[in-house]
Each structure stands twice: as structure tokens, then as C-alpha cells.
Design a protein around this motif. Structure first.
Motif, short mmCIF file in Angstrom:
data_model
loop_
_atom_site.label_atom_id
_atom_site.label_comp_id
_atom_site.label_asym_id
_atom_site.label_seq_id
_atom_site.Cartn_x
_atom_site.Cartn_y
_atom_site.Cartn_z
N ILE A 83 0.99 12.70 -0.78
CA ILE A 83 0.93 11.24 -0.59
C ILE A 83 1.06 10.58 -1.96
CG2 ILE A 83 -0.52 11.34 1.48
CD1 ILE A 83 -2.79 10.33 -0.41
N CYS A 84 1.19 9.24 -1.94
CA CYS A 84 1.42 8.52 -3.19
C CYS A 84 0.23 8.65 -4.14
CB CYS A 84 1.70 7.05 -2.87
SG CYS A 84 0.29 6.26 -2.08
N ARG A 85 0.38 8.12 -5.37
CA ARG A 85 -0.66 8.27 -6.39
C ARG A 85 -1.75 7.21 -6.28
NH1 ARG A 85 -1.35 12.68 -9.11
NH2 ARG A 85 -2.63 11.45 -10.51
N ALA A 109 -3.88 -4.12 5.77
CA ALA A 109 -3.30 -3.02 6.56
C ALA A 109 -1.81 -2.89 6.25
CB ALA A 109 -3.50 -3.31 8.04
N ILE A 110 -1.48 -1.98 5.34
CA ILE A 110 -0.05 -1.80 5.04
C ILE A 110 0.41 -0.38 5.34
CG2 ILE A 110 0.19 -3.64 3.35
CD1 ILE A 110 -0.14 -1.54 1.14
N CYS A 111 -0.50 0.59 5.38
CA CYS A 111 -0.09 1.97 5.66
C CYS A 111 -1.34 2.81 5.90
CB CYS A 111 0.71 2.53 4.48
SG CYS A 111 -0.30 2.80 3.03
N ASP A 112 -1.12 4.04 6.36
CA ASP A 112 -2.26 4.92 6.66
C ASP A 112 -3.07 5.27 5.42
OD1 ASP A 112 -1.56 4.89 9.25
OD2 ASP A 112 -0.55 6.84 9.26
N VAL A 113 -2.39 5.33 4.29
CA VAL A 113 -3.09 5.68 3.05
C VAL A 113 -4.17 4.65 2.73
CG1 VAL A 113 -2.80 5.99 0.56
CG2 VAL A 113 -1.13 6.97 2.14
N ILE A 114 -3.79 3.40 2.86
CA ILE A 114 -4.75 2.32 2.57
C ILE A 114 -5.87 2.34 3.62
CG2 ILE A 114 -5.03 -0.20 2.54
CD1 ILE A 114 -3.76 0.71 -0.01
N ARG A 115 -5.50 2.62 4.86
CA ARG A 115 -6.52 2.69 5.92
C ARG A 115 -7.56 3.77 5.56
NH1 ARG A 115 -6.25 1.60 11.45
NH2 ARG A 115 -4.01 1.35 11.32
N PHE A 250 6.41 -2.68 -4.36
CA PHE A 250 5.47 -3.74 -3.97
C PHE A 250 4.01 -3.29 -3.92
CE2 PHE A 250 7.61 -1.70 -0.42
CZ PHE A 250 6.55 -1.17 0.28
N CYS A 251 3.77 -1.97 -3.93
CA CYS A 251 2.38 -1.52 -3.81
C CYS A 251 1.95 -0.75 -5.06
CB CYS A 251 2.21 -0.70 -2.53
SG CYS A 251 0.52 -0.17 -2.27
N GLU A 252 2.12 0.58 -5.04
CA GLU A 252 1.82 1.33 -6.27
C GLU A 252 2.75 0.82 -7.37
OE1 GLU A 252 1.58 5.62 -5.83
OE2 GLU A 252 2.57 5.87 -7.77
N GLN A 253 2.15 0.47 -8.49
CA GLN A 253 2.94 -0.18 -9.53
C GLN A 253 3.63 0.82 -10.45
OE1 GLN A 253 3.11 -3.92 -9.85
NE2 GLN A 253 2.84 -3.16 -7.77
N PHE A 340 6.53 9.39 -2.00
CA PHE A 340 5.73 9.53 -0.77
C PHE A 340 5.28 8.19 -0.18
CE2 PHE A 340 4.87 13.50 -3.15
CZ PHE A 340 5.41 14.41 -2.25
N CYS A 341 5.93 7.09 -0.58
CA CYS A 341 5.53 5.79 -0.01
C CYS A 341 6.28 5.60 1.31
CB CYS A 341 5.84 4.66 -0.98
SG CYS A 341 5.53 3.03 -0.26
N ASP A 342 5.59 5.80 2.43
CA ASP A 342 6.25 5.69 3.74
C ASP A 342 6.94 4.34 3.96
OD1 ASP A 342 5.72 8.23 4.45
OD2 ASP A 342 4.20 7.78 5.97
N PRO A 343 6.22 3.21 3.77
CA PRO A 343 6.89 1.94 4.08
C PRO A 343 8.18 1.75 3.28
CG PRO A 343 4.54 1.60 3.79
CD PRO A 343 4.82 3.02 3.39
N ALA A 344 8.13 2.01 1.98
CA ALA A 344 9.31 1.77 1.14
C ALA A 344 10.43 2.75 1.46
CB ALA A 344 8.94 1.86 -0.34
S1 SF4 Z 1 2.27 1.29 0.71
FE1 SF4 Z 1 3.16 3.10 -0.24
S2 SF4 Z 1 2.35 3.17 -2.32
FE2 SF4 Z 1 1.06 1.79 -1.13
S3 SF4 Z 1 -0.65 3.03 -0.45
FE3 SF4 Z 1 0.88 3.00 1.19
S4 SF4 Z 1 2.16 4.80 0.84
FE4 SF4 Z 1 0.99 4.43 -1.05
#
Ligand code: SF4
Length: 396
Positions: A83-85, A109-115, A250-253, A340-344
Motif C-alpha cells: 500500500i502507499c506510504r 473518506a477517500i480510500c480504504d487506506v484512510i478508512r 492529490f493525497c500522498e505528497q 499503490f494509490c488505488d484512486p489515482a
Molecule cells: S488516496 Fe492514495 S495515497 Fe492517499 S491514502 Fe489512499 S491510496 Fe494512499
């Protein structure tokens, strides 16, 4: 430009450089210490309606990971490798006490990682409350709008339990006015950069915008006004570079060195989605409404910018990206997405296909917030910039 002016401009940039990457959030904590009823609410990318925290005698503080400024040890133990960093850095910051003094957290709520990250904050008991903020996917004000108002009110109630402040219409309208001004100033600076990108490097602009996520909006507006003044005239000569829009970050910089690499490889960045939350609402939210929460809710429904993290079935992001390229008179797109950023990454084929169909040239690569090697990216982007400079006629 006189020496005095250029010294004071350099001082503004230096101050922003320090504030933007202060992982201890010292300015926010100092601000809170001036009044016992003040609160700090951390928020994760991408967008959070900061106005509601301001109206509650609080400061919404952006949390964008640890970047390449901190070694991640414990964070890696919390997450699988694929998954992302971003969440590893955020957990490391939490475990090392960087959020001491924060009262609550909002996880959009933008992705499972944030959840999952929001769940970890709950388990670790970081802050008094953790709110996983769902955004409407139905854009009817009676349905999605009502739902979003409930979400906003829930956060306000959580804050009220901490500082016992009942938010008034006047305070909310005042906060809306201040953030309207903030977004307007940022957009004005982007508009100047579109025509004169050599007047402010993408690196310096990044420091300036990111600073606004960790200091009071009133202070950031003053900084933006000064920046707007000093980019009214040329201080350096233009160079032979192409103009690009950067999309996907837009998320992890990205690390600052990556932004510099794009520029050094022969590009002027005339638009980007690095600090998208600060520009998320396009236009002015009414600041004299009897129901400012409804005004905020409507702004999300009707004035949001596009992003892979936003559900937008009736307003396709590929068309909106092409519109940005056109409006900014850009020569091409740099697709830069976190690994590993699913949305992007799931949106990438759609966006690239739209570029193909519209004869917009692009280059694509992935990064991590702690990427340290840029040679390959520099060669890739450099070749892209050269190809546009040398063969600028339309593709067939
Ligand atoms: S939007 Fe992308 S970079 Fe941000 S937490 Fe989710 S998977 Fe990681």
C-alpha cells in the motif's frame, strides 16, 4: 525589484519553508496555547471544510504524512508492503507524540487506506474524537446535501463537547468569508503563474500553499497578499521550458526534490493537484446566509474541483482535466501518482485515453513520499519536454 524587496520576499519563502514541513506543528500549538478554549483538529487529505473548525474557536491542521523528513520504523510494522506510504508516516507521527495537543481528527473518506488509518487512530486513542467523514455521492441537496449537513453537525458536536462553544451563524459566515478570501488569493496567484511561471518556482509556491494548512487562515491570507504583490513583476528571465499540468498527486505528497526535478527537466508547472484541499471549492461560498452549514454543503455539491478521490459520475474528471490543460495553455500533462494509490492509478487509463483522444501529450510515473532517487524521472520528463519543444506540431 530592489534588494530590500527581494530580501523580504526571500524571508517569506524561508518562513513558509519552515512552517510547511514542521512535523511538530509548533505554530498551531502556540496558537492554541493562547486561549484555553481553542482546539486543534487534524485532518487528512484531500478536502475538509475547515470553516467549521474556525467557527468553533479552532484550527484545522493538515496532516500529509511524514514525507522524507522522518525515518519510518514503527509505521512499517503497522502496514503491509503493498500500500502507499502515507499511512506509515502518519502512524509514526502519532506514535512519536507529534499530535500531542490535538483534540480531534477528521479522516475524509477517500480510500480504504484512510478508512483503516482512522480505525487505528481510534484503537490508539489519539485525540478525543476520530471522525471518518463520508462525503455525499448523491448530489441532490435534499438527499446528499442533508446527509453531508448531518456529517458537519456531528463534527461540530464533537468539538462542542471539548470546548463547550456553541457555534453561531455569524461565526460560520465569518469563517466562510476568510476561506473564500484564501481560495481567491490562491487562484489569483495560479492565474499569474499561468502566464508568467518563471516568477515563482513550483517549489516555493508549494511551501506557500502548504503553510496555509498549519497556520491560522488570517495569517495565511497576509502571506498570500504579499506573495501576490511580489509576483506582479519579473525578477528573473523566462527560460525555454514547456508548461505542464501535474495530475495524480492529490493525497500522498511528492517529495520536494521531485517537484524540483520536474522543473529542472525543462517544465514550468502551471497547475497541479498537490495541495488540492486548499483549492477544492471553486468560487465563493455565500458568506451571509441564514444557514451557513447548508451553504457549505451546497458548495461541496455544486462547486467541487475534480479529483480521483471524488465521486463525479455526471461530471467526468477526464473532461475537466482537459479543460484545465486548455485554460492554463499547458503543453502537456505529467501524471505523477503515489505507488499503490488505488484512486489515482485506477483513473489513470481513463485520463490518459482522454489525453490521447484530444492530442494532449503526457508522461507518467509513480513516486513515494520518501523517494530519494530522481535520475530516471529527470531523464523521462526531460525527454518528454524535449519532444514537445522539438516537435510541437499536433500529433496525428
Ligand atoms: S488516496 Fe492514495 S495515497 Fe492517499 S491514502 Fe489512499 S491510496 Fe494512499
Amino acid at each position: 525589484m530592489t534588494n530590500n524587496n527581494s530580501n523580504s520576499n526571500a524571508k517569506i519563502i524561508d518562513r513558509c519553508k519552515e512552517l510547511a514541513f514542521d512535523l511538530n506543528f509548533n505554530r498551531a500549538k502556540a496558537w492554541k496555547s493562547e486561549d484555553k478554549n481553542r482546539v486543534l483538529i487534524g485532518y487528512l487529505p484531500v478536502y475538509f471544510p475547515r470553516e467549521i473548525v474556525h467557527a468553533s474557536n479552532g484550527l484545522a491542521v493538515g496532516i500529509f504524512g511524514a514525507g522524507d523528513k522522518k525515518q519510518i520504523i514503527k509505521g512499517d510494522a503497522y502496514y503491509q508492503s503493498y500500500i502507499c506510504r502515507l499511512p506509515r508516516g502518519v502512524i509514526e507521527l502519532a506514535l512519536d507524540g507529534h499530535f500531542k495537543g490535538f483534540d480531534g481528527f477528521a479522516f475524509p473518506a477517500i480510500c480504504d487506506v484512510i478508512r483503516n488509518l482512522s480505525g487505528m487512530f481510534q484503537l490508539l486513542k489519539v485525540g478525543t474524537f476520530v471522525h471518518y467523514l463520508d462525503f455525499p455521492q448523491n448530489f441532490d441537496p435534499q438527499i446528499g446535501g442533508s446527509f453531508y449537513k448531518t456529517e458537519i453537525n456531528s463534527i461540530l458536536n464533537n468539538i462542542k463537547k471539548i470546548n463547550h462553544i456553541e457555534v453561531t451563524t455569524t461565526q460560520l459566515n465569518n469563517a466562510i468569508k476568510l476561506y473564500n478570501k484564501n481560495r481567491k488569493l490562491i487562484e489569483n496567484i495560479y492565474n499569474i503563474i499561468r502566464d508568467f511561471p518563471w516568477r515563482l518556482s513550483a517549489e516555493d509556491f508549494y511551501y506557500i500553499i502548504r503553510t496555509g494548512t498549519v497556520i491560522p487562515v488570517e495569517e495565511h491570507n497576509e502571506i498570500l497578499e504579499e506573495v501576490y504583490d511580489f509576483i506582479q513583476e519579473d525578477s528573473v528571465k523566462p527560460m525555454d521550458k514547456i508548461k505542464v499540468v501535474v495530475s495524480g498527486a492529490f493525497c500522498e505528497q511528492p517529495p520536494i526534490s521531485l517537484i524540483k526535478t520536474i522543473e529542472m527537466a525543462g517544465c514550468y508547472i502551471v497547475d497541479d493537484d498537490f495541495m488540492l484541499g486548499s483549492r477544492f471549492i471553486k468560487g465563493e461560498i455565500p458568506d451571509n446566509s441564514n444557514d451557513p452549514i447548508e451553504a457549505l454543503s451546497n458548495s461541496y455539491l455544486t462547486m467541487s474541483i475534480f479529483s480521483s478521490s471524488v465521486y463525479d459520475v455526471d461530471n467526468p474528471k477526464e473532461e475537466r482535466l482537459l479543460q484545465v490543460v486548455k485554460n492554463r495553455k499547458a503543453d502537456g500533462v505529467v501524471f505523477a501518482a503515489p505507488s499503490f494509490c488505488d484512486p489515482a492509478l485506477l483513473d489513470l487509463p481513463v485520463l490518459q485515453k482522454a489525453c490521447d483522444n484530444a492530442n494532449v501529450r503526457y508522461v507518467s510515473f509513480q513516486y513515494a513520499e520518501n523517494t530519494g532517487q530522481f535520475k530516471n524521472i529527470k531523464e523521462q520528463v526531460g525527454a518528454f519536454a524535449d519532444s514537445i519543444r522539438l516537435w510541437s506540431e499536433e500529433l496525428v
